[in-house]
Motif scaffolding. Structure first.
Motif, PDB file in Angstrom:
ATOM      1  N   PHE A 174       0.017 -40.467 -17.600  1.00  0.00           N
ATOM      2  CA  PHE A 174       0.717 -40.957 -16.404  1.00  0.00           C
ATOM      3  C   PHE A 174      -0.395 -40.514 -15.277  1.00  0.00           C
ATOM      4  CE2 PHE A 174       4.198 -39.533 -19.033  1.00  0.00           C
ATOM      5  CZ  PHE A 174       4.877 -40.842 -19.216  1.00  0.00           C
ATOM      6  N   PRO A 175      -0.041 -41.218 -13.921  1.00  0.00           N
ATOM      7  CA  PRO A 175      -1.022 -40.943 -12.924  1.00  0.00           C
ATOM      8  C   PRO A 175      -0.324 -39.707 -12.223  1.00  0.00           C
ATOM      9  CG  PRO A 175       0.498 -42.903 -12.592  1.00  0.00           C
ATOM     10  CD  PRO A 175       0.668 -42.501 -13.945  1.00  0.00           C
ATOM     11  N   GLU A 176      -1.049 -39.428 -11.233  1.00  0.00           N
ATOM     12  CA  GLU A 176      -0.885 -38.124 -10.393  1.00  0.00           C
ATOM     13  C   GLU A 176       0.500 -38.530  -9.495  1.00  0.00           C
ATOM     14  OE1 GLU A 176      -2.495 -36.128  -6.497  1.00  0.00           O
ATOM     15  OE2 GLU A 176      -4.004 -36.963  -7.726  1.00  0.00           O
ATOM     16  N   LEU A 177       1.275 -37.731  -9.402  1.00  0.00           N
ATOM     17  CA  LEU A 177       2.768 -37.584  -8.746  1.00  0.00           C
ATOM     18  C   LEU A 177       2.615 -37.075  -7.239  1.00  0.00           C
ATOM     19  CD1 LEU A 177       5.376 -36.664 -11.374  1.00  0.00           C
ATOM     20  CD2 LEU A 177       4.383 -38.955 -10.964  1.00  0.00           C
ATOM     21  N   PRO A 178       3.119 -37.899  -6.370  1.00  0.00           N
ATOM     22  CA  PRO A 178       3.199 -37.298  -4.936  1.00  0.00           C
ATOM     23  C   PRO A 178       3.882 -35.945  -4.859  1.00  0.00           C
ATOM     24  CG  PRO A 178       4.671 -39.163  -4.987  1.00  0.00           C
ATOM     25  CD  PRO A 178       4.158 -38.729  -6.601  1.00  0.00           C
ATOM     26  N   VAL A 179       3.529 -34.996  -5.670  1.00  0.00           N
ATOM     27  CA  VAL A 179       4.218 -33.840  -5.441  1.00  0.00           C
ATOM     28  C   VAL A 179       3.155 -32.537  -5.642  1.00  0.00           C
ATOM     29  CG1 VAL A 179       5.701 -32.046  -6.604  1.00  0.00           C
ATOM     30  CG2 VAL A 179       6.230 -34.565  -6.460  1.00  0.00           C
ATOM     31  N   LEU A 180       3.323 -31.701  -4.684  1.00  0.00           N
ATOM     32  CA  LEU A 180       2.241 -30.623  -4.668  1.00  0.00           C
ATOM     33  C   LEU A 180       2.573 -29.537  -6.085  1.00  0.00           C
ATOM     34  CD1 LEU A 180      -0.513 -29.034  -3.206  1.00  0.00           C
ATOM     35  CD2 LEU A 180       1.401 -27.554  -1.990  1.00  0.00           C
ATOM     36  N   ALA A 181       1.746 -29.366  -6.963  1.00  0.00           N
ATOM     37  CA  ALA A 181       1.822 -28.564  -7.780  1.00  0.00           C
ATOM     38  C   ALA A 181       1.946 -26.957  -7.699  1.00  0.00           C
ATOM     39  CB  ALA A 181       0.668 -28.692  -8.831  1.00  0.00           C
ATOM     40  N   LYS A 182       2.719 -26.448  -8.367  1.00  0.00           N
ATOM     41  CA  LYS A 182       2.984 -25.090  -8.010  1.00  0.00           C
ATOM     42  C   LYS A 182       1.765 -24.082  -8.177  1.00  0.00           C
ATOM     43  CE  LYS A 182       6.075 -21.220  -8.891  1.00  0.00           C
ATOM     44  NZ  LYS A 182       7.254 -20.882  -9.720  1.00  0.00           N
ATOM     45  N   GLN A 183       1.064 -24.519  -9.073  1.00  0.00           N
ATOM     46  CA  GLN A 183      -0.439 -23.853  -9.081  1.00  0.00           C
ATOM     47  C   GLN A 183      -0.976 -23.881  -8.184  1.00  0.00           C
ATOM     48  OE1 GLN A 183       1.200 -25.896 -11.147  1.00  0.00           O
ATOM     49  NE2 GLN A 183       1.211 -25.165 -13.348  1.00  0.00           N
TER      50      GLN A 183
END
Length: 784
Positions: free
Chosen positions: A224-233
């Protein structure tokens, strides 16, 4: 008091917020006709007076009464409006409208004997304090205006604050709290900070976002492509701690709304008993009435559209035949005949052999799954473009068994099967169907046509929903189940027909494969996969996704235990509890908002061109409607049942609290009138709703199994009407209890167990002999 003629006095008593106007022989209380403010009364009186005096050119400030009775009435109205607007406070300043407290009560408060004091709401519990009434407040000797020689009669009333009533309604209706939660989520978003720039760590940008042990998004970089969500890491240690606290708070939101609002109303009932009683009574009855009206209006529109769309569209060689369809059928321990019914309905499509592929998604833990798969593939060989089978393995991390995890695995396997070909993905529609879903003839033709009529830029964000009717086994459903069947069918039909409503996918739905690919597929840990997928698509596209109705009915079964009335009711209860767990999506929405906001403000949002702040604010505004829809579905029913109990308890306390001289009986009569009228209107709407439901049943009767016990249409409808009206309170109470349990489960559990409600078996005694013969012949033929 205001003098406006020789020997004429207009009596106005102002007790804040009540206004009273003297009329011949009786008092006219503005509160009794539910006028909320002085300005509204002023304009009504002014308009009426001007209409009567327009030919005489009577001014609002200098009115002279003529000998004519009409002119006298007009002068009265105009002068009354002027007094109410300009002179309302003068009487209080002269000390004419103040109640008298006992000397002991005044001394206790340290006030003098002549002070003007209005009571507070909690004074109703004080037996030593004379309760306020107009008779006590109004000065003696004031005569009526219209009949100058007659003494006005004033009615005793309780002191009630209109402002407090409005405030209590805002507290009692949980949707009002949504604004505060949205502001709080934005504050949390602004407090999150990132360790380093987005470009320095590509792996983290594809990582899964964890919230309180629950995987919120799952997007492997290989698929899947990158989602418009900032990763918690990507967050700093302090921001991680803040977000973890926020995630726990989000899990508390369902319980806060279901239990917090009633508890708060209990505490407010002490200082404001009468206002609380009015707020609870009005909120409960008005919600049921407004919901009934919405169902009645839009279900009628949807039923009309459904009747016009019953003819299947013939196949053609138009552009719609270029669309590729993939249908995923997740299943666990389903009867072969039930799944075959769903496949036969798909095979009716004119281009099934060339453009429809089937994904049979089984659970690996089902021992008979390979035999069922082989039997189904042999039975429908040559009727579809291809049939593939996938087996969801057990024991995967963060992957509890259920429809959501099965769909998640099946979609990944489908992408591997087509090798994630971008051309195939961009031209394909994905349909998620329950194993017992029976599509209408022409559904896929209509779906392809609607898809191709969209602008190319909008196709990738589109979802499609057909009205779902749980009517396949309608003739065998017990009375409590029929009530739920009626309300569920009409609710979904009305939401699809309401073009301004916020619709979410339900049970069986379709979406562009590009949309499913862009949002990372299904999340395995969220049990209500239909609602959750709709919310996820909305968030991951920053509000661009939408649902378009396909007005061709999809039929399926209600849960059923063969020849067991109580077992069928319990099977339906199991399904209700599972559906109520969709409450967790309310927490999911607010969990994701800070991460989406943090992504939008990052440099990655500019590079990927997701729309930046403009797209986020558009999503936030539209998302408010989505959250209110979730509140109305999952919160209100649970809260209103509690409010009914609180209202009854409060009446009992007021009745037996030794405050007989405080006019509680009159309060009950006054408060109870309008709610009784509104409830009567709701009952009338429900009767008409059963007529629409019966019409939908007649429209789809040829697809319902068996025959009705009552052959006469009128008597059959009468039976349904009595059943729905009689069993709806039971159904609503059970639904409320399920929502209470769901709110507690969201608070205390990180994952949920998917309970499969039993479906009717083809070999059981609950079905007719014809179905048994069909299944036996079907099995023998394919085994040979």
């Amino acid at each position: 008091q205001a003098s406006w003629g020789e020997g004429c006095m207009l009596a106005v008593a102002d007790t804040e917020p009540y206004r009273y106007l003297a009329t011949p022989g009786k008092a006219c209380s503005i509160s009794q006709v539910m006028v909320p403010c002085r300005m509204l009364l002023f304009y009504l009186l002014a308009i009426t007076g001007i209409a009567l005096c327009c030919q005489q050119k009577v001014g609002a400030e200098n009115c002279e009464a003529s000998a004519s009775e009409d002119q006298e009435v007009a002068v009265t109205l105009v002068q009354a409006s002027v007094i109410l607007e300009k002179k309302a406070r003068r009487s209080r300043s002269h000390g004419l409208l103040s109640p008298s407290r006992p000397a002991s009560a005044k001394a206790k408060n340290g006030t003098k004997a002549g002070d003007d004091v209005l009571p507070s709401g909690s004074d109703i519990w004080n037996e030593d304090l004379n309760w306020i009434s107009v008779q006590q407040l109004h000065p003696a000797g004031v005569i009526s205006t219209l009949k100058p020689y007659r003494q006005p009669e004033w009615r005793n009333v309780s002191y009630i604050s209109l402002a407090v009533i409005m405030l209590l309604c805002c507290v009692a209706y949980p949707a009002v709290l949504v604004a505060g939660l949205l502001v709080l989520s934005l504050v949390v978003s602004m407090c999150l900070s990132v360790k380093r720039s987005w470009d320095d760590d590509e792996e983290a940008s594809h990582g899964a976002v964890q919230a309180e042990g629950r995987e919120v998004t799952s997007s492997p970089p290989s698929l899947f492509p990158e989602l418009p969500v900032l990763a918690k890491q990507r967050l700093t240690d302090a921001s991680k701690t803040l977000y973890t606290c926020w995630a726990y708070f989000c899990c508390m939101m369902p319980s806060m709304m279901v239990f917090g609002a009633p508890i708060l109303m209990v505490f407010l009932a002490r200082p404001f008993p009468q206002e609380t009683l009015i707020a609870l009574s009005m909120l409960t009855t008005v919600f049921f009435f407004s919901s009934s009206c919405h169902l009645l209006i839009f279900a009628g529109k949807g039923l009309n559209d459904l009747g016009l769309a019953q003819r299947p569209q013939s196949g053609s060689q138009g552009p719609e035949t270029q669309v590729q369809h993939w249908i995923i059928l997740p299943q666990y321990k389903e009867e072969v005949e039930v799944v075959s019914m769903a496949l036969r309905s798909v095979a009716q499509c004119t281009f099934a052999k060339s453009k429809i592929g089937i994904v049979l998604a089984f659970e690996e833990r089902e021992a008979e799954a390979p035999q069922k798969a082989e039997l189904l593939k042999r039975s429908f060989e040559g009727q579809f473009q291809e049939i593939i089978t996938v087996y969801h393995p057990a024991g995967l991390p963060n992957d509890p068994p259920g429809k959501a995890s099965n769909l998640c695995w099946g979609f990944k396997e489908l992408l591997k099967h087509i090798k994630s070909d971008e051309d195939i993905i961009s031209k394909s529609i994905l349909t998620v169907a329950d194993a017992d879903s029976e599509f209408s003839a022409g559904y896929f033709e209509a779906l392809s046509s609607q898809y191709m009529q969209l602008e190319p830029s909008k196709r990738r964000y589109q979802m499609f929903q057909s009205p779902v009717f749980h009517l396949k086994n309608f003739h065998r459903q017990p009375a409590p189940v029929i009530a739920g069947t009626c309300f569920t069918a009409m609710q979904e039909l009305s939401m699809l027909a309401d073009s301004n409503g916020m619709t979410l996918p339900y049970s069986t739905y379709s979406l562009s494969m590009q949309l499913a690919f862009d949002v990372g597929g299904w999340d395995p840990e969220w049990i209500a996969e239909d609602y959750h997928m709709g919310i996820k698509c909305f968030l991951m596209t920053l509000g661009r996704s939408s649902i378009q109705p396909v007005m061709l009915a999809t039929m399926n079964y209600m849960p059923e235990e063969d020849d067991n009335w109580w077992g069928t009711c319990m099977a339906r209860w199991t399904q209700i509890k599972r559906h109520a767990l969709g409450f967790s999506d309310f927490a999911y929405y607010f969990m994701m908002l800070p991460l989406v906001f943090a992504y939008v403000v990052s440099q990655a949002a500019q590079k990927k061109r997701h729309g930046g702040f403009a797209a986020f604010w558009r999503m936030l505004v539209l998302g408010t409607c989505l959250v209110v829809r979730l509140v109305n579905v999952h919160v209100i029913i649970g809260v209103l049942s509690t409010y009914g109990v609180l209202e009854l308890a409060l009446k009992i306390f007021l009745k037996f609290a030794h405050i007989r001289d405080h006019w509680t009986a009159f309060l009950f009569d006054t408060v109870g009138y309008l709610p009784s009228v509104v409830l009567s209107g709701s009952a009338v709407c429900t009767v008409f709703l059963t007529i629409m439901f019966f019409k939908a049943y007649r429209l789809l009767q040829d697809r319902v199994e068996g025959e009705p016990y009552i052959k006469t249409p009128f008597l059959h409808w009468l039976k349904i009407c009595i059943t729905v009206i009689g069993m709806s309170p039971v159904y609503l109470v059970m639904l409320a209890y399920a929502l209470w349990c769901a709110a507690l489960n969201v608070l205390t559990q990180t994952s949920f167990e998917y309970h499969v409600a039993p479906k009717p078996s083809a070999t059981g005694s609950g079905k007719d002999e014809e179905a048994k013969v069909k299944l036996n012949a079907f099995t023998e033929k394919n085994l040979q």
